[in-house]
Design an enzyme around this catalytic site. Sequence first.
Site, PDB file in Angstrom:
ATOM      1  N   GLY A   1      55.399  50.460  40.610  1.00  0.00           N
ATOM      2  CA  GLY A   1      54.619  49.636  41.548  1.00  0.00           C
ATOM      3  C   GLY A   1      55.197  48.246  41.748  1.00  0.00           C
ATOM      4  O   GLY A   1      54.446  47.282  41.890  1.00  0.00           O
TER       5      GLY A   1
ATOM      6  N   ARG B   1      56.434  46.552  44.124  1.00  0.00           N
ATOM      7  CA  ARG B   1      56.160  45.747  45.321  1.00  0.00           C
ATOM      8  C   ARG B   1      54.698  45.330  45.421  1.00  0.00           C
ATOM      9  O   ARG B   1      54.293  44.640  46.348  1.00  0.00           O
ATOM     10  CB  ARG B   1      56.578  46.528  46.580  1.00  0.00           C
ATOM     11  CG  ARG B   1      58.088  46.633  46.755  1.00  0.00           C
ATOM     12  CD  ARG B   1      58.473  47.411  47.997  1.00  0.00           C
ATOM     13  NE  ARG B   1      57.985  48.793  47.955  1.00  0.00           N
ATOM     14  CZ  ARG B   1      57.082  49.291  48.779  1.00  0.00           C
ATOM     15  NH1 ARG B   1      56.554  48.547  49.719  1.00  0.00           N
ATOM     16  NH2 ARG B   1      56.707  50.559  48.665  1.00  0.00           N
ATOM     17  N   GLY B   2      53.885  45.760  44.454  1.00  0.00           N
ATOM     18  CA  GLY B   2      52.448  45.453  44.497  1.00  0.00           C
ATOM     19  C   GLY B   2      52.144  44.051  43.986  1.00  0.00           C
ATOM     20  O   GLY B   2      53.025  43.347  43.470  1.00  0.00           O
TER      21      GLY B   2
ATOM     22  N   ASN C   1      41.913  45.449  31.603  1.00  0.00           N
ATOM     23  CA  ASN C   1      42.117  44.053  31.984  1.00  0.00           C
ATOM     24  C   ASN C   1      43.043  43.380  30.969  1.00  0.00           C
ATOM     25  O   ASN C   1      42.775  43.390  29.774  1.00  0.00           O
ATOM     26  CB  ASN C   1      40.778  43.303  32.062  1.00  0.00           C
ATOM     27  CG  ASN C   1      40.882  42.070  32.937  1.00  0.00           C
ATOM     28  OD1 ASN C   1      41.817  41.301  32.780  1.00  0.00           O
ATOM     29  ND2 ASN C   1      39.949  41.892  33.842  1.00  0.00           N
TER      30      ASN C   1
ATOM     31  N   HIS D   1      35.667  41.352  43.428  1.00  0.00           N
ATOM     32  CA  HIS D   1      37.111  41.471  43.628  1.00  0.00           C
ATOM     33  C   HIS D   1      37.485  41.286  45.100  1.00  0.00           C
ATOM     34  O   HIS D   1      36.639  41.424  45.983  1.00  0.00           O
ATOM     35  CB  HIS D   1      37.606  42.841  43.158  1.00  0.00           C
ATOM     36  CG  HIS D   1      37.737  42.950  41.673  1.00  0.00           C
ATOM     37  ND1 HIS D   1      36.675  43.239  40.863  1.00  0.00           N
ATOM     38  CD2 HIS D   1      38.819  42.785  40.856  1.00  0.00           C
ATOM     39  CE1 HIS D   1      37.085  43.260  39.597  1.00  0.00           C
ATOM     40  NE2 HIS D   1      38.377  42.978  39.563  1.00  0.00           N
TER      41      HIS D   1
ATOM     42  N   LYS E   1      40.927  46.201  46.893  1.00  0.00           N
ATOM     43  CA  LYS E   1      40.758  47.012  45.675  1.00  0.00           C
ATOM     44  C   LYS E   1      40.254  48.401  46.039  1.00  0.00           C
ATOM     45  O   LYS E   1      39.323  48.556  46.837  1.00  0.00           O
ATOM     46  CB  LYS E   1      39.781  46.304  44.723  1.00  0.00           C
ATOM     47  CG  LYS E   1      39.637  47.026  43.398  1.00  0.00           C
ATOM     48  CD  LYS E   1      39.122  46.120  42.303  1.00  0.00           C
ATOM     49  CE  LYS E   1      38.981  46.864  40.980  1.00  0.00           C
ATOM     50  NZ  LYS E   1      40.265  47.377  40.487  1.00  0.00           N
TER      51      LYS E   1
ATOM     52  N   GLY F   1      37.672  48.719  36.578  1.00  0.00           N
ATOM     53  CA  GLY F   1      37.928  49.221  35.221  1.00  0.00           C
ATOM     54  C   GLY F   1      37.311  48.293  34.184  1.00  0.00           C
ATOM     55  O   GLY F   1      36.800  48.733  33.146  1.00  0.00           O
TER      56      GLY F   1
END
Length: 266
Positions: free
Chosen positions: A10, A12-13, A127, A155, A159, A165
């Site tokens: 991931g 590029r996230g 987290n 958030h 999302k 979570g």
Amino acid sequence: MEKIKIVIAGPRGRMGSEAVKLAYETPGFELMAVLDRKNNGLTLGEIGHYPLTEVPVYSDIEECLQAVNADVLVDLTVPESGMHHARTALVHNVRPVIGTTGFTPEDLEELKELSSEKGIGCIIAPNFAIGAVLMMKFAKMAAKYFDDVEIIEMHHDRKLDAPSGTAIKTAQLITEERQPKKQGHPEEKETLPGARGADLEGMRIHSVRLPGLVAHQEVLFGSDGQTLKIRHDSYNRASFMSGVKAAVETVMKIDSFVYGLENIME
Ligand SMILES: NC(=O)C1=CN([C@@H]2O[C@H](COP(=O)(O)OP(=O)(O)OC[C@H]3O[C@@H](n4cnc5c(N)ncnc54)[C@H](O)[C@@H]3O)[C@@H](O)[C@H]2O)C=CC1
Ligand SMILES: O=C(O)C1=N[C@H](C(=O)O)C[C@H](O)C1
């Protein structure tokens, strides 16, 4: 000391790009490859803003782990890919550090079994922010003294999963102290479905999604004549990176499954 060899899924996230920076800037870490949905065969330098012209991009984890000698896989993607990546990493004796949220209890059970079969560490962290982990610990402590609690997680509107979570993990920790109890008026009725939020053993969880937010949570306790509010705010994704670093270092030293950073905090 040998560097910890890392693959990040991931890149590029929002989270993945911070994790790439962390891996690149931490002296004891070596970024071996990244897993991206596209861009197979390119280098990280060609798909991002990093001077990482040597780091290869793979789209297939099997191919990646056969080609690259990795110690740890950090996954910050989406639940389906995260689960596939974690499972495949364990099969290849690569230790997963999973920040991706939205896993089912069955997913967690499967990873726990696989980690135990393989005898290698696996960390699932809903987290990574130290303040959020403390918020969860404090909420568990308070639940011993308050039967009534509602969780409000807030958030950004990109999302995918709800509740977060973190909210699920907080609620689970609270259930370790709190007996199931239906909260609110025994005869309350929702005139708009969902108004009272999700129900976990009678406690309520509310998910707010708004542009402008990053990651925030309040745990609200109430009893006769008093309330207690425990709140955590992440204002940027850098807030999660010291936890990612600690998880990568710890997963190298353990041989079991860990769900939640509170279990490895000293
Ligand atoms: N544990 C923690 O402390 C935190 C966890 N998260 C979780 O991390 C995950 C990612 O969050 P964000 O970075 O905000 O999302 P994002 O949407 O910015 O990034 C996700 C990235 O995963 C990539 N991706 C999807 N499928 C893939 C695949 N098969 N292979 C490789 N890459 C793939 C997407 O292209 C995208 O670039 C979410 O599940 C989120 O809930 C987010 C913040 C903190
Ligand atoms: O998607 C996010 O942004 C976050 N996801 C995690 C969660 O679902 O709890 C952690 C943090 O809240 C940010």
